[in-house]
Structure formats: structure tokens, C-alpha cells
Design a protein around this motif. Structure first.
Motif, PDB file in Angstrom:
ATOM      1  N   LYS A  13     145.789  63.201  16.170  1.00  0.00           N
ATOM      2  CA  LYS A  13     146.567  63.323  17.215  1.00  0.00           C
ATOM      3  C   LYS A  13     147.664  62.058  17.091  1.00  0.00           C
ATOM      4  CE  LYS A  13     142.242  64.864  19.575  1.00  0.00           C
ATOM      5  NZ  LYS A  13     141.645  64.814  20.832  1.00  0.00           N
ATOM      6  N   ILE A  14     147.389  61.001  17.866  1.00  0.00           N
ATOM      7  CA  ILE A  14     148.501  60.096  18.178  1.00  0.00           C
ATOM      8  C   ILE A  14     148.836  59.384  16.585  1.00  0.00           C
ATOM      9  CG2 ILE A  14     148.775  57.563  18.740  1.00  0.00           C
ATOM     10  CD1 ILE A  14     147.568  58.548  21.164  1.00  0.00           C
ATOM     11  N   PRO A  15     147.851  59.096  15.707  1.00  0.00           N
ATOM     12  CA  PRO A  15     148.133  58.497  14.278  1.00  0.00           C
ATOM     13  C   PRO A  15     148.974  59.636  13.551  1.00  0.00           C
ATOM     14  CG  PRO A  15     145.753  58.017  14.833  1.00  0.00           C
ATOM     15  CD  PRO A  15     146.316  59.155  16.025  1.00  0.00           C
ATOM     16  N   ALA A  16     148.672  60.737  13.616  1.00  0.00           N
ATOM     17  CA  ALA A  16     149.475  61.713  12.985  1.00  0.00           C
ATOM     18  C   ALA A  16     150.839  61.864  13.249  1.00  0.00           C
ATOM     19  CB  ALA A  16     148.708  63.181  13.057  1.00  0.00           C
ATOM     20  N   GLY A  17     151.196  61.581  14.357  1.00  0.00           N
ATOM     21  CA  GLY A  17     152.649  61.516  15.112  1.00  0.00           C
ATOM     22  C   GLY A  17     153.452  60.262  14.342  1.00  0.00           C
ATOM     23  N   LEU A  18     153.082  59.181  13.623  1.00  0.00           N
ATOM     24  CA  LEU A  18     153.341  58.116  13.418  1.00  0.00           C
ATOM     25  C   LEU A  18     153.630  57.932  11.871  1.00  0.00           C
ATOM     26  CD1 LEU A  18     151.223  55.805  15.417  1.00  0.00           C
ATOM     27  CD2 LEU A  18     153.632  56.726  16.277  1.00  0.00           C
ATOM     28  N   PRO A  19     154.780  57.283  11.410  1.00  0.00           N
ATOM     29  CA  PRO A  19     154.671  57.081   9.833  1.00  0.00           C
ATOM     30  C   PRO A  19     153.436  56.690   9.249  1.00  0.00           C
ATOM     31  CG  PRO A  19     156.315  55.954  11.153  1.00  0.00           C
ATOM     32  CD  PRO A  19     155.523  56.490  12.214  1.00  0.00           C
ATOM     33  N   SER A  20     153.054  57.077   8.207  1.00  0.00           N
ATOM     34  CA  SER A  20     151.590  56.788   7.459  1.00  0.00           C
ATOM     35  C   SER A  20     151.430  55.478   7.078  1.00  0.00           C
ATOM     36  CB  SER A  20     151.671  57.714   5.931  1.00  0.00           C
ATOM     37  OG  SER A  20     152.708  57.156   5.120  1.00  0.00           O
ATOM     38  N   GLN A  21     152.243  54.471   7.175  1.00  0.00           N
ATOM     39  CA  GLN A  21     152.019  52.958   6.749  1.00  0.00           C
ATOM     40  C   GLN A  21     151.932  52.412   7.972  1.00  0.00           C
ATOM     41  OE1 GLN A  21     155.170  54.566   6.742  1.00  0.00           O
ATOM     42  NE2 GLN A  21     156.836  53.125   7.482  1.00  0.00           N
ATOM     43  N   ARG A  57     160.967  45.986  16.221  1.00  0.00           N
ATOM     44  CA  ARG A  57     159.984  46.754  16.106  1.00  0.00           C
ATOM     45  C   ARG A  57     158.992  46.139  17.096  1.00  0.00           C
ATOM     46  NH1 ARG A  57     157.798  49.151  10.544  1.00  0.00           N
ATOM     47  NH2 ARG A  57     159.554  50.787  10.569  1.00  0.00           N
ATOM     48  N   VAL A  58     158.365  47.264  17.955  1.00  0.00           N
ATOM     49  CA  VAL A  58     157.447  46.630  19.275  1.00  0.00           C
ATOM     50  C   VAL A  58     156.101  47.168  18.995  1.00  0.00           C
ATOM     51  CG1 VAL A  58     158.397  48.678  20.451  1.00  0.00           C
ATOM     52  CG2 VAL A  58     157.273  46.387  21.520  1.00  0.00           C
ATOM     53  N   ASP A  59     155.031  46.415  19.021  1.00  0.00           N
ATOM     54  CA  ASP A  59     153.709  47.152  18.978  1.00  0.00           C
ATOM     55  C   ASP A  59     153.372  47.826  20.571  1.00  0.00           C
ATOM     56  OD1 ASP A  59     153.560  46.040  16.759  1.00  0.00           O
ATOM     57  OD2 ASP A  59     152.253  44.386  17.248  1.00  0.00           O
ATOM     58  N   TYR A  60     152.459  48.783  20.683  1.00  0.00           N
ATOM     59  CA  TYR A  60     152.187  49.246  22.072  1.00  0.00           C
ATOM     60  C   TYR A  60     151.010  49.888  22.113  1.00  0.00           C
ATOM     61  CZ  TYR A  60     154.065  53.598  19.591  1.00  0.00           C
ATOM     62  OH  TYR A  60     154.226  54.654  18.951  1.00  0.00           O
ATOM     63  N   ASN A  78     150.771  68.686  20.508  1.00  0.00           N
ATOM     64  CA  ASN A  78     151.499  68.320  21.827  1.00  0.00           C
ATOM     65  C   ASN A  78     151.418  66.629  21.847  1.00  0.00           C
ATOM     66  OD1 ASN A  78     152.699  70.740  22.580  1.00  0.00           O
ATOM     67  ND2 ASN A  78     151.155  70.999  24.064  1.00  0.00           N
ATOM     68  N   ILE A  79     150.126  66.211  21.553  1.00  0.00           N
ATOM     69  CA  ILE A  79     149.648  64.722  21.413  1.00  0.00           C
ATOM     70  C   ILE A  79     150.726  64.273  20.493  1.00  0.00           C
ATOM     71  CG2 ILE A  79     148.053  62.984  20.984  1.00  0.00           C
ATOM     72  CD1 ILE A  79     145.932  64.993  22.658  1.00  0.00           C
ATOM     73  N   ARG A  80     150.487  65.048  19.340  1.00  0.00           N
ATOM     74  CA  ARG A  80     151.327  64.216  17.940  1.00  0.00           C
ATOM     75  C   ARG A  80     152.781  64.301  18.351  1.00  0.00           C
ATOM     76  NH1 ARG A  80     147.718  67.673  15.370  1.00  0.00           N
ATOM     77  NH2 ARG A  80     149.183  69.549  15.161  1.00  0.00           N
ATOM     78  N   ASP A  81     153.502  65.203  19.053  1.00  0.00           N
ATOM     79  CA  ASP A  81     154.886  65.160  19.471  1.00  0.00           C
ATOM     80  C   ASP A  81     155.066  64.127  20.609  1.00  0.00           C
ATOM     81  OD1 ASP A  81     155.274  67.498  17.741  1.00  0.00           O
ATOM     82  OD2 ASP A  81     155.474  68.804  19.527  1.00  0.00           O
ATOM     83  N   THR A  86     157.365  58.922  21.409  1.00  0.00           N
ATOM     84  CA  THR A  86     157.137  57.351  21.911  1.00  0.00           C
ATOM     85  C   THR A  86     157.835  56.291  20.659  1.00  0.00           C
ATOM     86  OG1 THR A  86     155.446  58.201  23.319  1.00  0.00           O
ATOM     87  CG2 THR A  86     155.484  55.827  22.756  1.00  0.00           C
ATOM     88  N   TRP A  87     157.258  56.720  19.614  1.00  0.00           N
ATOM     89  CA  TRP A  87     157.391  55.984  18.306  1.00  0.00           C
ATOM     90  C   TRP A  87     159.291  55.782  18.163  1.00  0.00           C
ATOM     91  CZ3 TRP A  87     155.779  52.147  15.089  1.00  0.00           C
ATOM     92  CH2 TRP A  87     156.450  51.795  13.923  1.00  0.00           C
ATOM     93  N   ALA A  88     159.585  56.978  18.520  1.00  0.00           N
ATOM     94  CA  ALA A  88     161.236  56.961  18.013  1.00  0.00           C
ATOM     95  C   ALA A  88     161.947  56.108  19.217  1.00  0.00           C
ATOM     96  CB  ALA A  88     161.553  58.457  17.935  1.00  0.00           C
ATOM     97  N   ILE A  89     161.305  56.118  20.295  1.00  0.00           N
ATOM     98  CA  ILE A  89     162.089  55.541  21.381  1.00  0.00           C
ATOM     99  C   ILE A  89     162.000  54.075  21.269  1.00  0.00           C
ATOM    100  CG2 ILE A  89     162.107  55.165  23.970  1.00  0.00           C
ATOM    101  CD1 ILE A  89     161.303  58.156  24.234  1.00  0.00           C
ATOM    102  N   LEU A  90     160.696  53.533  20.957  1.00  0.00           N
ATOM    103  CA  LEU A  90     160.348  52.126  21.117  1.00  0.00           C
ATOM    104  C   LEU A  90     160.830  51.580  19.714  1.00  0.00           C
ATOM    105  CD1 LEU A  90     156.989  52.223  22.834  1.00  0.00           C
ATOM    106  CD2 LEU A  90     158.926  51.652  23.843  1.00  0.00           C
ATOM    107  N   GLN A  91     161.295  52.238  18.692  1.00  0.00           N
ATOM    108  CA  GLN A  91     161.325  51.546  17.474  1.00  0.00           C
ATOM    109  C   GLN A  91     163.085  51.299  17.291  1.00  0.00           C
ATOM    110  OE1 GLN A  91     159.043  49.571  16.169  1.00  0.00           O
ATOM    111  NE2 GLN A  91     157.950  50.684  17.787  1.00  0.00           N
TER     112      GLN A  91
END
Length: 91
Positions: A13-21, A57-60, A78-81, A86-91
Motif C-alpha cells: 500500500k503506502i510503501p509501494a507508492g514510494l521510491p524503493s530506497q 525533502r520532508v519526512d511526514y 488507490n492507496i498506492r496512488d 503525496t510524495w511528489a507534492i511534498l518533495q
């Protein structure tokens, strides 16, 4: 508690929508008709600091909850999207 969440095995879910590192401490929740995930996202990738990450970069913290869903796979997508957006907006 962060160590327990960093060890979460359900990462679709959430982790799968983020860069792997990126370090993500998350807790999922599932039951019939429900797909949830909440997470601390460590942009600094250290799995510890919520503040003072790399410049630009911002932690959230993020929580995505659903109810009355017909398809778990669609809800998870949808959760991944939401996570990726969210990542794209905050980074």
C-alpha cells in the motif's frame, strides 16, 4: 514501536507508492470491505528522524482509510496512488 513498524511485511500500500530506497514505518489494517494503511515516511531514509531531513525533502506521517470497498486490489492501488501523489507534492 518504530522498529516494529519498520519491520512490517505488508508493503503493498503506502510503501509501494514510494521510491524503493525510502524508509517507511507502516501499519496496515484489513477486514472485509476495508483497506487501511498508516505510515511514517522518512525522506532522509534513516528510519528514525521525523525532522531535520535532507534539504528539500520532508519526512511526514500519512494515513489512508477506506470503507465499503468492492475490490481490495482496487483499493490498494488507490492507496498506492495517494501515497505517490503525496510524495511528489511534498518533495
Amino acid at each position: 514501536m518504530i522498529d516494529l513498524m519498520l519491520g512490517q511485511q505488508r508493503r503493498s500500500k503506502i510503501p509501494a507508492g514510494l521510491p524503493s530506497q525510502i524508509s517507511v514505518a507502516n501499519k496496515t489494517g484489513e477486514s472485509p470491505g476495508v483497506e487501511n494503511d498508516s505510515a511514517m515516511v522518512f525522506a532522509s531514509n534513516d528510519g528514525r528522524h521525523i525532522t531535520g531531513s535532507q534539504p528539500g525533502r520532508v519526512d511526514y506521517v500519512i494515513a489512508v482509510m477506506s470503507e465499503d470497498i468492492n475490490s481490495s486490489s482496487t483499493a490498494q492501488a488507490n492507496i498506492r496512488d495517494i501515497s505517490a501523489s503525496t510524495w511528489a507534492i511534498l518533495q
